[in-house]
Design an enzyme around this catalytic site. Structure first.
Site, mmCIF file in Angstrom:
data_model
loop_
_atom_site.group_PDB
_atom_site.id
_atom_site.type_symbol
_atom_site.label_atom_id
_atom_site.label_comp_id
_atom_site.label_asym_id
_atom_site.label_seq_id
_atom_site.Cartn_x
_atom_site.Cartn_y
_atom_site.Cartn_z
ATOM 1 N N LYS A 99 0.838 -1.186 0.000
ATOM 2 C CA LYS A 99 0.000 0.000 0.000
ATOM 3 C C LYS A 99 0.882 1.249 0.000
ATOM 4 O O LYS A 99 1.826 1.356 0.790
ATOM 5 C CB LYS A 99 -0.919 0.007 1.229
ATOM 6 C CG LYS A 99 -2.038 -1.017 1.166
ATOM 7 C CD LYS A 99 -3.049 -0.659 0.100
ATOM 8 C CE LYS A 99 -4.222 -1.621 0.090
ATOM 9 N NZ LYS A 99 -5.242 -1.247 -0.914
ATOM 10 N N LYS A 131 -13.127 -7.915 -8.342
ATOM 11 C CA LYS A 131 -13.562 -8.301 -6.998
ATOM 12 C C LYS A 131 -15.020 -8.734 -7.061
ATOM 13 O O LYS A 131 -15.866 -8.009 -7.593
ATOM 14 C CB LYS A 131 -13.386 -7.137 -6.022
ATOM 15 C CG LYS A 131 -11.928 -6.720 -5.855
ATOM 16 C CD LYS A 131 -11.765 -5.531 -4.924
ATOM 17 C CE LYS A 131 -10.288 -5.171 -4.753
ATOM 18 N NZ LYS A 131 -10.070 -3.982 -3.903
#
Length: 338
Positions: free
Chosen positions: A119, A226
């Protein structure tokens, strides 16, 4: 993109709202490390005829956006069960915005994983912080491993270009959603073509009115798919076929029930070139099952999850949070019914 549209598939018939509400369990699961500004993850799980399924849109999403997640809940619990081609899928490790000294402790929770997603661009973090974290991840995984980064659309084109120039020496597999919009992604791809860092689109797929717009615009080299945000396995497979791009199957910090949905999606794909972002149960300090879908030898199993009633009770959300989630379910159901 594919020149032919996929054959439309009927959405699963909505079960009675009472079937969803009466058997719903709302849990609040603590995280091992702060992630996306969260210290705990809330989710609603419910058992359908196919088995346990999950409804867990992020709390800031309104009914229109959350309704896609409910469609996925129903698809997995009540819809057609898709043929799976594998009993396990390879997954990446996920590295939150931790200090370089904490990287090894976090990544040790992902035994056997040969890919790390780092991240970056978190509020309060600098590019120097991101470079240090990526460098630590590369050192941990070694030259033969893969390092991908995820900016969650936080950079401008200029900031993304500067960041990729600084991070490209660490042999990035790709950068996920470096900028927020499709035109920005296209511009960044043009400006950084010589760096050899592919661009992956996530939010530009799962939060878009037209999830194929990014592929149509040539703004990404691959798509992050997703199951929950796209309306379920059936809808996600249709998007994969229509887009004609490589995909990475990922999740949204789900419980093991939601990860099971993602694993079934990944195993239904005809080909996967990239490790899946489905190892995030390792970020949870608790789960809803005694047999969580944790990475083993770099992979998770493709299976339905048996939920443990005692764990549901132990991690049950407060009454007001339970009502909050039931109201979200009602509102999302109304969107689907309408």
């Amino acid at each position: 993109m594919s020149n032919s549209s996929p054959a439309p598939r009927a959405a699963p018939r909505l079960p009675p709202l009472a079937d969803l509400l009466d058997d719903a369990h709302v849990v609040q699961l603590p995280l091992r490390t702060r992630f996306r500004g969260l210290d705990a993850r809330e989710a609603l799980v419910v058992e359908g005829p196919n088995g346990w399924t999950e409804f867990s849109p992020f709390v800031e999403y309104g009914p229109a956006e959350a309704s896609a997640w409910l469609a996925a809940t129903i698809d997995f619990g009540w819809g057609v069960e898709h043929t799976t081609r594998a009993s396990s899928v390879a997954v990446n490790a996920t590295l939150p915005t931790v200090a370089p000294g904490e990287v090894r402790t976090v990544l040790d929770r992902y035994p056997g994983c040969r890919t790390v997603k780092v991240k970056v661009a978190d509020p309060g973090e600098t590019l120097r912080d991101d470079v240090a974290r990526v460098a630590a991840a590369r050192e941990y995984i070694g030259d033969s491993g893969r390092v991908r980064i995820d900016a969650n659309g936080a950079w401008t084109v200029a900031q993304a270009e500067e960041a990729l120039v600084a991070l490209a020496p660490y042999a990035l597999e790709y950068v996920e959603q470096p900028c927020a919009t499709v035109p920005e992604l296209a511009e960044l791809r043009r400006r950084t073509a010589g760096l050899g860092v592919p661009v992956a689109a996530d939010e530009s797929v799962r939060k878009a009115a037209d999830p194929l717009a990014v592929a149509r615009a040539g703004a990404a080299d691959l798509l992050v798919i997703k199951a929950q945000p796209l309306g379920g396995i059936t809808a996600a497979l249709d998007i994969f076929v229509a887009a004609g791009l490589p995909v990475v199957v990922s999740s949204a910090l789900d419980t093991s029930v939601g990860l099971s949905m993602g694993a079934h999606l990944a195993a239904a794909m005809p080909e996967l070139r990239h490790d899946c972002g489905l190892g995030t149960a390792a970020l949870l300090a608790a789960d809803v099952t005694r047999a969580p879908l944790l990475p083993v030898d770099g992979a998770i199993e493709v299976r339905r999850v048996d939920v443990d009633v005692d764990l549901l009770r132990r991690h049950a959300a407060s009454d007001d949070r339970r009502e909050f989630w039931l109201e979200r379910l009602r509102a999302s159901y109304a969107v689907l019914a309408g």
